[in-house]
Design an enzyme around this catalytic site. Structure first.
Site: not given
Ligand code: RB5
Length: 149
Positions: A13-14, A70, A73, A75, A103-104, A114, A141
């Site tokens: 995403d952004h 994201c 990470g 979402g 392992h996984n 971010r 596993r």
């Molecule tokens: C977007 O603002 C933010 O919520 C998304 O990038 C992410 O962190 C969600 O899990």
């Protein structure tokens, strides 16, 4: 070690856009083949719209690897892990990137765009792409992960 002829599928995403672009450019310069699902700008979008296509592709083709991004990470990882054949690992350190493969047998790495710097993100991706599943005791596993009733 990932075969460089395999296509690595990426999406964000952004919140993960800048990291995605940085990593994509580096991987392409190093001979990897990339399919970029988007997003293609910093305009606000909903992460599932870009993560579902990545996860579906990995789910349908078990030999491929994906990279998702994201802001946190979380979402992205939650969305990807809705698919039975997907094992998406949220990674914050180089060691996690190594262990999720060893392992996984993770087939997607989720990067918090971010919360870590670009260079660490790139290092984790390089480790993810060059580390093999250890097998052995981890096989049963991993096989149990998607056994839900
Ligand atoms: C977007 O603002 C933010 O919520 C998304 O990038 C992410 O962190 C969600 O899990």
């Amino acid at each position: 070690m990932t075969d460089k002829n395999k296509i690595i599928i990426i999406g964000s995403d952004h919140g993960g856009f800048e990291m995605k672009e940085f990593i994509k450019e580096n991987l392409i310069n190093n001979g990897y083949k990339i399919k970029d699902i988007g997003t293609h700008s910093t305009e606000s979008v909903d992460y599932p719209d870009f993560i579902h296509p990545v996860a579906k592709a990995i789910n349908d083709n078990k030999n491929e690897l994906g990279i998702i991004f994201c802001g946190s990470g979380n979402g992205a990882q939650m969305t990807a892990n809705k698919y039975n054949n997907v094992r998406a690992a949220l990674c914050w350190t180089e060691e996690q990137a190594k262990l999720c493969r060893m392992h996984n047998n993770a087939n997607i790495i989720s990067i918090p765009g971010r919360f870590i710097d670009l260079e660490l993100g790139l290092k984790m991706v390089k480790i993810f792409l060059t580390t093999d599943f250890e097998g052995g005791r981890h096989i049963q596993r991993v096989n149990k992960i998607s056994q839900i009733s």
